[in-house]
Design a protein around this motif. Sequence first.
Motif, short mmCIF file in Angstrom:
data_model
loop_
_atom_site.label_atom_id
_atom_site.label_comp_id
_atom_site.label_asym_id
_atom_site.label_seq_id
_atom_site.Cartn_x
_atom_site.Cartn_y
_atom_site.Cartn_z
N HIS A 241 19.77 -9.15 -8.79
CA HIS A 241 19.77 -8.46 -7.49
C HIS A 241 18.40 -8.61 -6.85
O HIS A 241 17.41 -8.85 -7.54
N ASP B 94 29.89 -5.89 -1.71
CA ASP B 94 28.79 -6.49 -2.48
C ASP B 94 27.62 -6.74 -1.53
O ASP B 94 27.70 -7.62 -0.68
N GLY B 95 26.55 -5.95 -1.68
CA GLY B 95 25.39 -6.09 -0.82
C GLY B 95 25.47 -5.23 0.42
O GLY B 95 24.54 -4.50 0.75
N GLU C 216 21.02 -13.65 -0.42
CA GLU C 216 21.04 -13.13 -1.79
C GLU C 216 22.00 -13.92 -2.65
O GLU C 216 21.75 -14.16 -3.82
N GLU C 217 23.14 -14.33 -2.05
CA GLU C 217 24.23 -14.86 -2.88
C GLU C 217 23.91 -16.21 -3.50
O GLU C 217 24.34 -16.51 -4.62
N HIS D 140 21.81 -6.81 0.81
CA HIS D 140 22.07 -8.03 1.58
C HIS D 140 23.41 -7.97 2.30
O HIS D 140 24.37 -7.39 1.79
N HIS E 90 24.04 -0.61 -4.97
CA HIS E 90 24.92 -1.77 -5.10
C HIS E 90 26.18 -1.35 -5.84
O HIS E 90 26.13 -0.42 -6.64
ZN LIG Z 1 25.08 -8.45 -4.21
#
Ligand SMILES: [Zn+2]
Length: 416
Positions: A362, A98-99, A132-133, A87, A194
């Motif tokens: 995830h 992150d992502g 996603e978050e 993401h 990730h």
């Molecule tokens: Zn993530």
Amino acid sequence: MPAPGENLKINGDRLWDSLMEMAKIGPGVAGGNNRQTLTDEDAEGRALFRKWCEDAGCEMGLDTMGNMFARREGTDPEALPVYVGSHLDTQPTGGKYDGVLGVLGGLEIVRSLNDLGIRTKHPIVVTNWTNEEGTRYAPAMLSSGVFAGVHDEEWAKDRVDAKGLKFGDELKRIGWEGEEPVGARKMHAFFELHIEQGPILEAEGKDIGIVTHGQGLSWTQVTITGKDAHTGSTPMPMRKNAGLGMARVLELVEEIALSHAPHAVGAAGHIDIYPNSRNVIPGKAVFTVDFRSPDLSVIEDMVKRLHEGARKICDDMGLEVELEKVGGFDPVEFDAGCVGALRAAAERLGYSHRDIISGAGHDACWINQVAPTAMVMCPCVDGLSHNEAEEISKDWAAAGTDVLFHAVLETAEIVE
Ligand SMILES: [Zn+2]
């Protein structure tokens, strides 16, 4: 089928440059990013990703939840694609990796294949999952969840943010609602790279984490009722102290989790005491016990022992207790074939690695329900994530992407 040679690697400098370029969009206040889902910054990040994908010869698909699918054709028109991705959205005070690493790592695979003139039997599709978050729109992993049939699409589009703006309206507003029905795609396999978001790999000096499981969790709300009374004038034997009952139950939670070491964990993060006054013995305590494990039978055992133990403690103290399940999801076991491809890739490339369990949710955890799926992780400094100071090294990013590259290639099958 020949395995990719151990010299086959992605371009770590180009990957890093792309990460830094993407991080310029939606900068945070402390060196990280604020590129929350369905904001103008999200739209800008998506446009840059689409341009890069199209420059790399991919065709971009877009579904009704705004999930993006950049496709590099394979040689066999009948073969299902191998998907790879993560993401691009971030926390309000999020990091640069992150992502994002999982999406741009997928793009780097396509670019490297183009450089090397390698064709694969199966198409390769690089995916950016919407929201996603889960910070702006709860829950997390919303659109991969709709894709996997876990959530209803209409329900998802009715989610509102803190300002009362609907997910569906904001997706339209930023211009990223596609026409393709969500979840219509069939996958040969799905891989997600990730950052670890935990301290284990760095502490052990490992380059790579092969994710075998995702932790499951169960939330139990415990309500203990005693009697409010004066802290000075009530004799000790006559008290019904709900706060003390809670303290004893919390000791039990610790004991239960430790009995399933090392993978099980347990704690109460949310606690309310009533009336919460200095000179009143607490008459009521409400708290939520969070138990997690990669093994469903362990979670069930922990919850059962909590019920039995809390009842016993409270009975002995003359307190009332109620226990109610208020949330949870089952552990995830990733596909053995996909996990094996990642482990073989790390071996072939000579990277140090260990099996690891994902403590966080995830997109891959939902996609695992509809396709053979696995995840690979690279370390992050001090295990820090969901923080603008989140940091990784260029070498870690490259190693993780190399492993992803080899696993994807082996699964998508190189055409000689
Ligand atoms: Zn993530």
